[in-house]
Design a protein around this motif. Structure first.
Motif, PDB file in Angstrom:
ATOM      1  N   LEU A 157       0.817  -1.204   0.000  1.00  0.00           N
ATOM      2  CA  LEU A 157       0.000   0.000   0.000  1.00  0.00           C
ATOM      3  C   LEU A 157       0.853   1.256   0.000  1.00  0.00           C
ATOM      4  CD1 LEU A 157      -3.006   0.595  -0.057  1.00  0.00           C
ATOM      5  CD2 LEU A 157      -2.990   0.748   2.432  1.00  0.00           C
ATOM      6  N   HIS A 158       1.948   1.297   0.741  1.00  0.00           N
ATOM      7  CA  HIS A 158       2.793   2.495   0.798  1.00  0.00           C
ATOM      8  C   HIS A 158       3.519   2.714  -0.532  1.00  0.00           C
ATOM      9  CE1 HIS A 158       2.178   3.226   5.088  1.00  0.00           C
ATOM     10  NE2 HIS A 158       2.295   1.922   5.277  1.00  0.00           N
ATOM     11  N   GLU A 159       3.988   1.660  -1.165  1.00  0.00           N
ATOM     12  CA  GLU A 159       4.607   1.801  -2.479  1.00  0.00           C
ATOM     13  C   GLU A 159       3.591   2.280  -3.504  1.00  0.00           C
ATOM     14  OE1 GLU A 159       6.316  -1.897  -3.502  1.00  0.00           O
ATOM     15  OE2 GLU A 159       7.883  -1.829  -1.969  1.00  0.00           O
ATOM     16  N   LEU A 160       2.388   1.798  -3.400  1.00  0.00           N
ATOM     17  CA  LEU A 160       1.317   2.209  -4.308  1.00  0.00           C
ATOM     18  C   LEU A 160       1.031   3.693  -4.182  1.00  0.00           C
ATOM     19  CD1 LEU A 160      -1.937   0.197  -4.804  1.00  0.00           C
ATOM     20  CD2 LEU A 160      -2.101   2.603  -4.254  1.00  0.00           C
ATOM     21  N   VAL A 161       0.926   4.180  -2.955  1.00  0.00           N
ATOM     22  CA  VAL A 161       0.636   5.602  -2.729  1.00  0.00           C
ATOM     23  C   VAL A 161       1.782   6.472  -3.233  1.00  0.00           C
ATOM     24  CG1 VAL A 161       0.306   7.340  -0.932  1.00  0.00           C
ATOM     25  CG2 VAL A 161      -0.921   5.171  -0.811  1.00  0.00           C
ATOM     26  N   ASP A 162       3.022   6.056  -2.999  1.00  0.00           N
ATOM     27  CA  ASP A 162       4.168   6.825  -3.480  1.00  0.00           C
ATOM     28  C   ASP A 162       4.181   6.885  -5.005  1.00  0.00           C
ATOM     29  OD1 ASP A 162       6.767   8.159  -2.685  1.00  0.00           O
ATOM     30  OD2 ASP A 162       7.516   6.635  -4.059  1.00  0.00           O
ATOM     31  N   SER A 176       3.459  20.295  -2.229  1.00  0.00           N
ATOM     32  CA  SER A 176       3.446  19.006  -1.546  1.00  0.00           C
ATOM     33  C   SER A 176       2.162  18.283  -1.894  1.00  0.00           C
ATOM     34  CB  SER A 176       3.559  19.174  -0.026  1.00  0.00           C
ATOM     35  OG  SER A 176       2.393  19.799   0.490  1.00  0.00           O
ATOM     36  N   ALA A 177       2.234  16.967  -1.837  1.00  0.00           N
ATOM     37  CA  ALA A 177       1.062  16.116  -2.055  1.00  0.00           C
ATOM     38  C   ALA A 177       1.055  15.057  -0.962  1.00  0.00           C
ATOM     39  CB  ALA A 177       1.096  15.472  -3.434  1.00  0.00           C
ATOM     40  N   SER A 178      -0.109  14.766  -0.440  1.00  0.00           N
ATOM     41  CA  SER A 178      -0.210  13.811   0.666  1.00  0.00           C
ATOM     42  C   SER A 178      -1.493  13.007   0.537  1.00  0.00           C
ATOM     43  CB  SER A 178      -0.173  14.538   2.015  1.00  0.00           C
ATOM     44  OG  SER A 178      -1.149  15.569   2.057  1.00  0.00           O
ATOM     45  N   LEU A 179      -1.496  11.872   1.197  1.00  0.00           N
ATOM     46  CA  LEU A 179      -2.678  11.005   1.191  1.00  0.00           C
ATOM     47  C   LEU A 179      -2.934  10.550   2.622  1.00  0.00           C
ATOM     48  CD1 LEU A 179      -3.555   8.403  -1.493  1.00  0.00           C
ATOM     49  CD2 LEU A 179      -4.023   7.908   0.900  1.00  0.00           C
ATOM     50  N   TRP A 180      -4.152  10.773   3.070  1.00  0.00           N
ATOM     51  CA  TRP A 180      -4.556  10.435   4.433  1.00  0.00           C
ATOM     52  C   TRP A 180      -5.645   9.378   4.394  1.00  0.00           C
ATOM     53  CZ3 TRP A 180      -2.104  12.959   8.507  1.00  0.00           C
ATOM     54  CH2 TRP A 180      -1.337  14.067   8.160  1.00  0.00           C
ATOM     55  N   TYR A 196       3.439  10.908   1.651  1.00  0.00           N
ATOM     56  CA  TYR A 196       3.734  12.340   1.510  1.00  0.00           C
ATOM     57  C   TYR A 196       4.876  12.510   0.524  1.00  0.00           C
ATOM     58  CZ  TYR A 196       5.216  17.099   2.649  1.00  0.00           C
ATOM     59  OH  TYR A 196       5.567  18.416   2.565  1.00  0.00           O
ATOM     60  N   ARG A 197       4.765  13.556  -0.312  1.00  0.00           N
ATOM     61  CA  ARG A 197       5.812  13.811  -1.299  1.00  0.00           C
ATOM     62  C   ARG A 197       5.901  15.314  -1.558  1.00  0.00           C
ATOM     63  NH1 ARG A 197       8.055  10.139  -4.825  1.00  0.00           N
ATOM     64  NH2 ARG A 197       9.234  11.016  -6.576  1.00  0.00           N
ATOM     65  N   LEU A 210       7.339  10.144   7.617  1.00  0.00           N
ATOM     66  CA  LEU A 210       6.166  10.764   8.224  1.00  0.00           C
ATOM     67  C   LEU A 210       4.945   9.854   8.226  1.00  0.00           C
ATOM     68  CD1 LEU A 210       6.458  14.305   6.587  1.00  0.00           C
ATOM     69  CD2 LEU A 210       7.247  13.595   8.846  1.00  0.00           C
ATOM     70  N   THR A 211       5.008   8.702   7.581  1.00  0.00           N
ATOM     71  CA  THR A 211       3.843   7.833   7.507  1.00  0.00           C
ATOM     72  C   THR A 211       3.421   7.387   8.898  1.00  0.00           C
ATOM     73  OG1 THR A 211       5.300   5.928   7.158  1.00  0.00           O
ATOM     74  CG2 THR A 211       4.422   7.014   5.209  1.00  0.00           C
ATOM     75  N   GLY A 212       2.119   7.313   9.086  1.00  0.00           N
ATOM     76  CA  GLY A 212       1.575   6.960  10.389  1.00  0.00           C
ATOM     77  C   GLY A 212       1.292   8.151  11.271  1.00  0.00           C
ATOM     78  N   MET A 213       1.722   9.356  10.860  1.00  0.00           N
ATOM     79  CA  MET A 213       1.480  10.561  11.655  1.00  0.00           C
ATOM     80  C   MET A 213      -0.004  10.924  11.602  1.00  0.00           C
ATOM     81  SD  MET A 213       3.157  14.313  11.012  1.00  0.00           S
ATOM     82  CE  MET A 213       2.475  14.326   9.358  1.00  0.00           C
TER      83      MET A 213
END
Length: 530
Positions: A157-162, A176-180, A196-197, A210-213
């Motif tokens: 899932l994290h690789e997919l979001v990145d 910046s771009a982020s997914l929550w 986050y990127r 920053l993942t999990g924040m």
């Protein structure tokens, strides 16, 4: 000279019929003068007067025709030049002043040329704008296609979001771009950062992961609004007061407070799959009024692809969890059916042996030896079963072990489980791929399990033959009760599983059996020639 020029300008300003009328009047006055002169002169001057009158009448007409023709030719030559592709862009039609009609015509033609040039420039600008939009759309479609292919290859899932945030950066400029998303699927789960990127040319908000924040309190209501309404949200004048910022520094994670500190405009869209909101994708920019409907359309397209990929990844995760649970249940069942029962029987036999040794008179040596041999056979069988289970728990070892060694453990487990005598001839080496080796082992494992549980056989033969790198044969024969292979056996899927495995690996499986005549299973595989 001034009087003559003024007269000429006055004459040029007249229309062509007026100029002809003026010229004709002058000729008429000359003719009348000639007639009057002839009345008082002898006859020989009369001839001269008539000739002079005729000449005076023709010359003005010739002059007017030549003058008008020259002006029209000048205008035609200019029009011919304008029709060429290499005509100068700043070329103007000549302005004709010889007659009122030609002046009006040249002025109108000049206006028409200017209007045509204006329309041409507008068309060129529109074509350039359309080409720019077409190139942008082509780039967007290419990026979305690459994103779709990239997301399909990701299961983490994290690789997919990145991957999705990186593809978004190729179609849209952002700081910046982020997914929550929610940490739990229930509505009460915490909202945490999944990816986050930072944009191109922008500094990462933090050097640590920053993942999990958790999402800051200031943005929590906006997330819940998007999740509830399932609609995008754009804010082009984002401001945070000093007191609000200080309060967030005290109550929230410091990293979360700094994440959007420099943002002046932002846009967020829900990641929807049907009626479920899987998360929210947010894009920020340091300039005000940056986001519009066009950028919202792009973000929605990327978010749709991302939502489908996230749904697929979660389904894969659920499948893996179900597979792991099924494998655990199978291993637990095998432990109970094989090892546990074998160890129980060995324990009972060991207790019997201990009690018989304490009796008076003690049992004979032959009896003790037979019981000890049975105990050793049960322990050896339990050890073989444990080795097989250890192979199951380590798929890499199962793939790298030669098939002959795997068959030895499976045969020993069958021999030690009951009163079956097994003769085996096993080729030591094979050049099979791990996948083929596992498929053949599963077929042999199922066949030997059927022999031990259902055949009531006393004797079994196992042959594993390797004829070069691309031809192998597996045969398993028993002298048990046999059965009719053409009859259906509800609730028993072993035979169908073996046929499916053979079909999947491209092998030929034959099963020969009849009631009371035992069973012969043969699997033959021949690889394609290189």
């Amino acid at each position: 000279m001034g009087l003559i020029d003024s007269g000429r300008r006055w004459f040029d300003a007249q229309s062509l019929p007026a100029q002809i009328g003026i010229t004709g009047s002058c000729v008429l006055l000359l003719a009348l003068g000639g007639v009057a002169a002839m009345a008082v002169t002898p006859a020989w001057p009369l001839v001269l007067g008539i000739a002079g009158g005729a000449l005076g009448a023709g010359l003005p007409a010739i002059w007017l025709a030549q003058r008008s023709g020259k002006a029209v030719n000048t205008l035609a030559d200019a029009a011919h030049v304008l029709r060429r592709d290499d005509a100068p862009l700043d070329m103007e039609l000549p302005l004709l002043d010889c007659t009122q009609e030609l002046r009006r015509a040249s002025v109108n033609l000049r206006r028409m040329v200017d209007a045509a040039r204006l329309r041409e420039r507008l068309l060129e600008e529109r074509n350039a704008a359309l080409e720019t939009r077409l190139a942008a759309r082509t780039h967007e479609l290419s990026t979305l296609q690459d994103l779709s292919i990239g997301l399909a290859s990701k299961s983490n899932l994290h690789e997919l979001v990145d991957e999705a945030l990186a593809a978004l950066g190729q179609t849209m400029e952002y700081a910046s771009a982020s997914l929550w998303t929610r940490s739990e699927r229930a509505a009460g789960g915490h909202i945490v950062l999944l990816g986050y990127r930072a944009g191109t040319g922008h500094q990462q908000a933090s050097s640590e992961d920053l993942t999990g924040m958790r999402l800051s309190r200031a943005n929590l209501q906006r997330y819940e609004q998007i999740e509830r309404e399932r609609q995008p949200l754009i804010e082009n004048r984002a401001r945070q007061g000093l007191l609000s910022w200080l309060w967030s520094k005290v109550t929230d994670d410091a990293r979360s407070s700094e994440l959007y500190r420099a943002s002046r405009s932002w846009m967020a869209v829900p990641l929807r799959y049907r009626e479920d909101v899987l998360g929210v994708m947010r894009v920020d920019h340091e300039e005000e009024d940056h986001f519009d409907a066009e950028r919202a359309r792009l973000l929605k397209a990327v978010s749709s692809q991302t939502a489908l990929a996230m749904r697929h990844a979660r389904l894969q995760e659920q499948e893996r969890e179900v597979a792991v649970m099924a494998e655990r249940n199978r291993i637990a069942r095998d432990l109970h059916d094989a090892v546990s029962q074998t160890l129980f029987a060995a324990n009972v036999l060991a207790g019997t042996l201990a009690r018989s040794a304490a009796r008076e008179p003690p049992p004979s040596a032959a009896t003790v030896a037979a019981q000890a041999e049975s105990l050793e056979r049960l322990n050896r069988g339990a050890l073989a079963e444990m080795r097989l289970l250890m192979f199951e728990l380590r798929p890499d070892a199962l793939q790298q072990t030669p098939l002959a060694e795997l068959l030895k453990h499976a045969i020993e487990a069958v021999v030690c489980r009951g009163d079956i005598e097994v003769d085996s001839v096993l080729a030591a080496d094979d050049a099979l791929t791990p996948d083929l080796r596992i498929q053949l082992y599963r077929i042999a494992q199922e066949a030997l399990s059927n022999v031990a549980r259902h055949s009531a056989a006393r004797h079994c033969e196992v042959r594993w033959e390797v004829h070069g790198a691309r031809h192998v044969v597996l045969r398993i024969r028993d002298d048990g009760a046999g059965f009719d292979p053409d009859l259906a056996h509800p609730g028993h899927f072993g035979l169908e599983n073996m046929r499916s495995r053979a079909l999947e690996m491209g092998a030929r499986l034959s099963l020969t059996s009849a009631p009371g005549q035992g069973t012969l299973l043969q699997v033959e595989w021949e690889g394609a020639k290189p």
